[in-house]
Design an enzyme around this catalytic site. Structure first.
Site, short mmCIF file in Angstrom:
data_model
loop_
_atom_site.label_atom_id
_atom_site.label_comp_id
_atom_site.label_asym_id
_atom_site.label_seq_id
_atom_site.Cartn_x
_atom_site.Cartn_y
_atom_site.Cartn_z
N ASN A 42 25.85 17.87 25.57
CA ASN A 42 24.98 17.90 24.85
C ASN A 42 24.62 16.45 24.22
O ASN A 42 25.86 15.87 23.47
CB ASN A 42 24.20 18.68 25.13
CG ASN A 42 25.87 19.90 23.52
OD1 ASN A 42 27.12 18.97 24.05
ND2 ASN A 42 25.09 20.33 22.66
N ILE A 43 23.83 16.10 23.88
CA ILE A 43 23.46 15.12 22.59
C ILE A 43 22.35 15.31 21.76
O ILE A 43 20.64 15.57 22.76
CB ILE A 43 22.53 13.77 23.96
CG1 ILE A 43 24.04 14.15 25.33
CG2 ILE A 43 22.73 12.94 22.42
CD1 ILE A 43 23.09 12.64 26.15
N GLU A 44 22.88 15.94 20.32
CA GLU A 44 21.33 16.06 19.96
C GLU A 44 20.41 15.45 19.31
O GLU A 44 21.27 13.92 19.12
CB GLU A 44 22.47 17.57 19.01
CG GLU A 44 22.40 18.28 19.60
CD GLU A 44 23.45 19.15 18.80
OE1 GLU A 44 23.60 19.38 17.85
OE2 GLU A 44 23.02 20.24 18.95
N CYS A 53 20.38 19.01 26.91
CA CYS A 53 21.63 19.97 27.60
C CYS A 53 22.61 19.01 28.18
O CYS A 53 22.14 18.50 28.71
CB CYS A 53 21.19 21.21 28.06
SG CYS A 53 20.23 22.26 26.59
N GLU A 55 23.91 20.14 31.04
CA GLU A 55 23.44 20.32 32.50
C GLU A 55 22.68 19.09 32.77
O GLU A 55 22.94 18.64 33.53
CB GLU A 55 23.19 22.06 32.44
CG GLU A 55 23.82 22.90 32.03
CD GLU A 55 24.41 23.57 30.55
OE1 GLU A 55 23.71 22.68 29.99
OE2 GLU A 55 24.06 24.98 30.80
N CYS A 91 20.96 27.32 29.40
CA CYS A 91 19.98 28.22 29.12
C CYS A 91 18.44 27.67 29.96
O CYS A 91 18.32 27.35 31.07
CB CYS A 91 18.93 26.73 27.59
SG CYS A 91 18.22 25.27 28.10
N CYS A 94 17.02 24.37 31.61
CA CYS A 94 18.58 23.74 32.33
C CYS A 94 17.71 24.70 33.65
O CYS A 94 18.46 23.80 34.84
CB CYS A 94 18.97 23.43 32.15
SG CYS A 94 20.21 22.13 30.79
N1 THU Z 1 23.33 22.89 24.94
C1 THU Z 1 23.81 23.06 25.63
O1 THU Z 1 24.37 22.00 26.56
N2 THU Z 1 23.60 23.75 27.24
C2 THU Z 1 22.59 24.77 27.37
O2 THU Z 1 22.45 25.81 28.25
C3 THU Z 1 22.86 26.15 26.94
C4 THU Z 1 22.85 24.78 24.59
C5 THU Z 1 23.46 22.65 23.98
C6 THU Z 1 21.95 21.67 23.35
C7 THU Z 1 21.95 22.16 21.70
O3 THU Z 1 22.82 20.36 21.77
C8 THU Z 1 23.31 22.76 21.48
O4 THU Z 1 24.13 23.46 22.68
C9 THU Z 1 22.76 24.28 20.21
O5 THU Z 1 21.80 24.46 21.04
#
Ligand code: THU
Length: 139
Positions: A42-44, A53, A55, A91, A94
């Site tokens: 994941n890259i915020e 996310c 995935e 999520c 995804c």
């Molecule tokens: N996140 C994912 O990378 N994959 C998921 O399926 C659930 C959520 C990440 C997004 C965000 O950076 C952090 O988790 C919190 O939501």
């Protein structure tokens, strides 16, 4: 490629997660039908909504290299302080992105942890029943 090997790749990918806001680090490893694997984290973003996310990072890496047929994805995630990772389910966004490229009846989603053997495996159809996919737009 075993499920555990795919989980191990996801755990490695999680190390690169950029999650300074949620501190929830996620890693994914996508197994393609040609045997290749693509990993993602994941890259915020300070703007929050541009966050990607793990995935989707993996899927977009594969598709951007011309690979669109997938067998399975392993996902691991949890707070960066967690000693034992919980099961992390993809999520809804995804799941929908996977629906675009994967056969919901056979594509497997391996939700792993850092404890070998502690994982849950579901098909995409189980996680996204009656999903809306490309077939719905065929004439
Ligand atoms: N996140 C994912 O990378 N994959 C998921 O399926 C659930 C959520 C990440 C997004 C965000 O950076 C952090 O988790 C919190 O939501």
């Amino acid at each position: 490629m075993t499920d555990q090997e795919l989980i191990d790749l996801a755990l490695q990918a999680r190390e690169l997660a950029y999650a300074p806001y949620s501190h929830h680090k996620v890693g994914a490893a996508l197994l393609c039908k040609n045997g290749k694997t693509y990993t993602g984290c994941n890259i915020e973003n300070a703007g929050y909504s541009p966050t990607n996310c793990a995935e989707r990072t993996a899927v977009f890496k594969a598709v951007s290299e011309g690979v669109k047929e997938f067998e399975a994805i392993a996902v691991v995630g949890g707070l960066d302080t967690a000693e034992n990772l919980p099961i992390c389910a993809p999520c809804g966004v995804c799941r929908q992105v996977l629906m675009e490229f994967c056969d919901p009846k056979t594509f497997r989603i391996i939700m792993g942890t850092n404890v070998p053997g502690n994982c849950v495996v579901k098909t995409l159809e189980e996680l996204l029943p009656r999903g809306f996919g490309p077939a719905a737009l065929e004439g």
